[in-house]
Design a protein around this motif. Structure first.
Motif, PDB file in Angstrom:
ATOM      1  N   ILE A 163      -6.525   4.277 -11.412  1.00 31.51           N
ATOM      2  CA  ILE A 163      -6.638   2.935 -10.769  1.00 31.51           C
ATOM      3  C   ILE A 163      -7.882   2.742  -9.657  1.00 31.51           C
ATOM      4  CG2 ILE A 163      -5.441   1.270  -9.168  1.00 31.51           C
ATOM      5  CD1 ILE A 163      -2.778   2.226  -9.978  1.00 31.51           C
ATOM      6  N   MET A 164      -8.071   3.812  -8.828  1.00 25.98           N
ATOM      7  CA  MET A 164      -9.340   3.734  -8.127  1.00 25.98           C
ATOM      8  C   MET A 164     -10.775   3.662  -8.971  1.00 25.98           C
ATOM      9  SD  MET A 164      -8.166   4.185  -4.990  1.00 25.98           S
ATOM     10  CE  MET A 164      -8.994   5.432  -3.799  1.00 25.98           C
ATOM     11  N   ILE A 165     -10.956   4.518 -10.070  1.00 24.94           N
ATOM     12  CA  ILE A 165     -11.837   4.457 -10.768  1.00 24.94           C
ATOM     13  C   ILE A 165     -12.230   2.922 -11.258  1.00 24.94           C
ATOM     14  CG2 ILE A 165     -13.146   5.199 -13.177  1.00 24.94           C
ATOM     15  CD1 ILE A 165     -11.288   7.764 -12.602  1.00 24.94           C
ATOM     16  N   GLU A 212       0.853  -1.221   0.099  1.00 23.61           N
ATOM     17  CA  GLU A 212      -0.055   0.013   0.017  1.00 23.61           C
ATOM     18  C   GLU A 212       0.877   1.360   0.057  1.00 23.61           C
ATOM     19  OE1 GLU A 212      -2.896  -0.307   2.896  1.00 23.61           O
ATOM     20  OE2 GLU A 212      -4.172  -1.885   1.990  1.00 23.61           O
ATOM     21  N   LYS A 213       2.003   1.234   0.624  1.00 24.63           N
ATOM     22  CA  LYS A 213       2.879   2.616   0.728  1.00 24.63           C
ATOM     23  C   LYS A 213       3.416   2.695  -0.466  1.00 24.63           C
ATOM     24  CE  LYS A 213       3.344   3.407   5.594  1.00 24.63           C
ATOM     25  NZ  LYS A 213       3.834   2.373   6.891  1.00 24.63           N
ATOM     26  N   THR A 258     -10.747  -0.043 -10.383  1.00 25.42           N
ATOM     27  CA  THR A 258     -10.955  -0.785  -9.243  1.00 25.42           C
ATOM     28  C   THR A 258     -12.548  -0.720  -8.875  1.00 25.42           C
ATOM     29  OG1 THR A 258      -8.773  -0.600  -8.328  1.00 25.42           O
ATOM     30  CG2 THR A 258     -10.508  -1.477  -6.887  1.00 25.42           C
ATOM     31  N   TYR A 259     -13.070   0.571  -8.779  1.00 27.97           N
ATOM     32  CA  TYR A 259     -14.505   0.768  -8.603  1.00 27.97           C
ATOM     33  C   TYR A 259     -15.415  -0.041  -9.625  1.00 27.97           C
ATOM     34  CZ  TYR A 259     -18.726   2.741  -6.863  1.00 27.97           C
ATOM     35  OH  TYR A 259     -20.106   3.325  -6.398  1.00 27.97           O
ATOM     36  N   GLN A 289      -3.227   7.090  -9.705  1.00 30.66           N
ATOM     37  CA  GLN A 289      -3.874   6.377  -8.294  1.00 30.66           C
ATOM     38  C   GLN A 289      -5.383   6.812  -8.744  1.00 30.66           C
ATOM     39  OE1 GLN A 289      -2.488   7.503  -4.637  1.00 30.66           O
ATOM     40  NE2 GLN A 289      -0.430   7.894  -5.069  1.00 30.66           N
ATOM     41  N   ARG A 290      -5.715   8.085  -9.147  1.00 29.15           N
ATOM     42  CA  ARG A 290      -7.338   8.130  -9.526  1.00 29.15           C
ATOM     43  C   ARG A 290      -7.962   7.350 -10.513  1.00 29.15           C
ATOM     44  NH1 ARG A 290      -6.862  14.077  -9.708  1.00 29.15           N
ATOM     45  NH2 ARG A 290      -5.894  14.038 -11.622  1.00 29.15           N
ATOM     46  N   ARG A 326       2.741   1.755  -3.531  1.00 31.70           N
ATOM     47  CA  ARG A 326       1.921   2.154  -4.582  1.00 31.70           C
ATOM     48  C   ARG A 326       1.268   3.705  -4.275  1.00 31.70           C
ATOM     49  NH1 ARG A 326      -0.176  -1.729  -8.055  1.00 31.70           N
ATOM     50  NH2 ARG A 326      -2.397  -1.045  -7.648  1.00 31.70           N
ATOM     51  N   SER A 327       1.069   3.962  -2.855  1.00 34.54           N
ATOM     52  CA  SER A 327       0.719   5.078  -2.610  1.00 34.54           C
ATOM     53  C   SER A 327       2.086   6.467  -2.886  1.00 34.54           C
ATOM     54  CB  SER A 327       0.277   5.254  -1.362  1.00 34.54           C
ATOM     55  OG  SER A 327       0.039   6.681  -0.934  1.00 34.54           O
ATOM     56  N   PHE A 366       3.254   5.892  -7.342  1.00 33.67           N
ATOM     57  CA  PHE A 366       2.218   6.366  -8.408  1.00 33.67           C
ATOM     58  C   PHE A 366       1.900   7.667  -8.141  1.00 33.67           C
ATOM     59  CE2 PHE A 366       0.386   2.010  -8.788  1.00 33.67           C
ATOM     60  CZ  PHE A 366       1.222   1.662  -9.860  1.00 33.67           C
TER      61      PHE A 366
END
Lengths: 95, 485
Positions: free
Chosen positions: B355-357, B340-341, B359-360, B352-353, B343-344, B347
């Motif tokens: 990847i989050m979209i 987690e660290k 993943t959602y 990150q935005r 990738r945080s 990236f």
């Protein structure tokens, strides 16, 4: 629709990206404006439409199962952020 | 010999073949100019010493039958190059040295070209302005503090500034054509399956394609001829008969039917874009083409579809960056914390935005509502094109809804940044070839491009139309070398 902070934290867990409160709030704002824009797709009726997964109208070809690359172990290992001779090193996973 | 770096690729090839120039002279000229152009920030990794050595070796035993004999070339840092750092514009690959070569670049070296270095790009090709790169902004040689477009921004800037005679970029939603349009250069996104994706850092696998970025259409055709090959290492590579695009290039496009899609007249389109498009239609008519009004009814749904499909595929592709086998690693208390660290910190915000979209839209409970829905709409978009291609041979549109904007102007509003790709994204979703050619200037003197979209595997046809129109347009880039120290 609205993506709340709880959802952001859930997605961040699934994505394996740590987020603190401040970042979570920023992401919630961004994602909500992006999803507002994406919602436009709901205007369309698509019940009888086949999903398009690939535009390449091709079937997978078979090939003979032979090794073509050289032994690159040393170069491959060298790219690792942490190695110990022949192994990749990660934090302890077994108690 | 007049200034070497002012020559086009075709001229350089001819001059090397006729022994008027050596590879060393040419390579030295581009290396020197690149070295004086650091302010543009086009290069992430320079490989000048090796390039000069290779040029010297080439000259000792020149093979003048090759298509790119001893031609120096810098390329987008999304292509893996054996033994030379490949970053994809990301901190997470900051120190990654590939053990293999991408097929597209291998094809280029096989024809005699010489690698000068790796060019800046948006992080993992996610961006339209080159501002998401970990290695900083790239300047557009057209004007100071102007973005060069993205994601192939280092490539477009380098070609326009003549730091490399030609280059390659990648295009997932417009990343070759939009930067070409912003810098007054030519950029071709080939048909999906035309150029191998093997060894290209993956962003969205069903959309990514490599393609040439050049000063003119003829050079573009020559490089396309080199990079487009069937490759068994890419399971979506398509085995079709490829043309010798540069040899078969013709300005005779008499009777070609060119469609003008009414849906591309988007709300709030600046008048100068509308005027450019009208001018383009006149040029096409002057070349003997027949203009036909057409409709692509689902055009407005392309961007929302893209912003589901591309992030979904990106979230899967980028799952591999975990800090274990290669790339950046942040220390953590345990394995999950380390992931987690890593990738945080590894990236940037835009990656990150996305990847989050992604993943959602792929997550349990949302898959049907978003991802499946988007795949269905993608089918409708492709059907639109299939339908109009029964009536026309190609489609003419503007490349972008505006000229290049200032650095920082759109970074706080992701959606307004995404709108840059409104005219280019449908082409990727349908897997078609599209080319952007410079066609005029706006009131500020910034270049504007026109896009010609073709049928699948019909690169020759859009190259021909572009070649014919290029002559009529007679575009001149207005570059003052303001950055040269």
């Amino acid at each position: 629709m609205s993506i709340d902070l709880k959802t952001i934290k859930h997605i961040s867990k699934l994505s394996r990206i740590s987020v603190d409160e401040k970042k979570a709030e920023k992401l919630a704002g961004d994602l909500n404006s992006i999803f507002d824009f994406i919602e436009k797709l709901n205007e369309l009726k698509t019940d009888n439409v086949e999903p398009l997964t690939s535009v390449a109208e091709t079937t997978l070809k078979l090939r003979s199962d032979v090794v073509k690359s050289k032994n690159l172990r040393d170069q491959v290992i060298k790219n690792s952020p942490k190695e110990n001779e022949d192994y990749f090193v990660v934090p302890k996973v077994i108690e | 010999m007049s200034d070497i770096t002012k020559q086009s690729l075709s001229e350089l090839v001819e001059n090397i073949k006729s022994k008027k120039l050596s590879s060393s002279e040419v390579t030295k000229a581009f290396v020197q100019r690149s070295d004086k152009s650091k302010e543009l920030n086009t290069y992430i990794t320079e490989d000048y010493a090796n390039a000069l050595n290779k040029a010297k070796k080439f000259d000792e035993k020149p093979n003048l039958d090759l298509k790119l004999p001893g031609i120096p070339m810098a390329i987008k840092d999304l292509f893996c190059t054996r033994d030379l750092r490949t970053t994809a514009g990301s901190k997470i690959l900051n120190n990654f040295i590939p053990t293999y070569e991408s097929t597209v670049t291998q094809n280029i070296w096989n024809e005699g070209a010489i690698l000068m270095g790796k060019l800046n790009c948006d992080e993992f090709a996610m961006g339209s302005s080159n501002e998401t790169s970990f290695f900083g902004n790239v300047q557009n040689p057209i004007d100071k503090n102007l973005v060069p477009g993205g994601s192939s921004g280092g490539s477009s800037s380098a070609v326009a500034a003549k730091l490399t005679p030609i280059t390659i970029g990648t295009d997932t939603g417009g990343s070759i054509r939009q930067p070409a349009s912003f810098t007054g250069t030519v950029g071709l996104k080939p048909t999906y399956g035309s150029c191998s994706r093997y060894g290209i850092v993956a962003f969205a696998s069903s959309l990514d394609q490599a393609g040439p970025m050049a000063q003119n259409v003829k050079d573009c055709a020559l490089l396309q001829e080199v990079i487009s090959t069937y490759d068994e290492k890419d399971s979506t590579s398509i085995d079709f008969k490829r043309n010798e695009y540069s040899k078969e290039l013709t300005k005779d496009i008499k009777g070609k039917k060119i469609g003008i899609p009414k849906e591309y007249r988007v709300d709030g389109m600046p008048k100068e874009i509308e005027d450019l498009w009208k001018k383009g239609i006149e040029y096409a008519k002057d070349c003997g083409a027949e203009i036909i009004d057409i409709s692509l009814p689902h055009t407005n749904y392309a961007l929302p579809t893209y912003y589901i499909v591309a992030p979904a595929e990106a979230s899967s592709n980028l799952a591999r960056y975990d800090g274990v086998k290669y790339g950046f690693r942040a220390e953590g208390e345990n394995l999950i914390d380390m992931y987690e660290k890593t990738r945080s910190e590894g990236f940037g915000a835009e990656v990150q935005r996305r990847i989050m979209i992604g993943t959602y839209v792929l997550s349990s409970g949302y898959y049907d509502a978003y991802y499946l829905k988007a795949q269905k709409v993608r089918k409708l978009i492709k059907n639109d094109f299939d339908e109009v291609y029964k009536k026309v041979d190609a489609i003419l549109t503007p490349s972008t809804p505006s000229s290049a904007f200032k650095i920082g102007e759109k970074t706080n509003d992701p959606v307004s940044m995404y709108l840059n790709d409104i005219f280019t994204v449908p082409v990727n979703l349908a897997g078609l070839p599209g080319i952007s050619i410079p066609a005029g200037h706006d009131a500020k003197g910034y270049p504007l491009g026109l896009q010609i979209i073709g049928k699948a595997f019909d690169e020759q046809n859009i190259l021909n139309i572009a070649y014919a129109m290029e002559e009529k347009i007679n575009f001149k880039n207005n570059i003052t070398d303001w950055w040269i120290k």
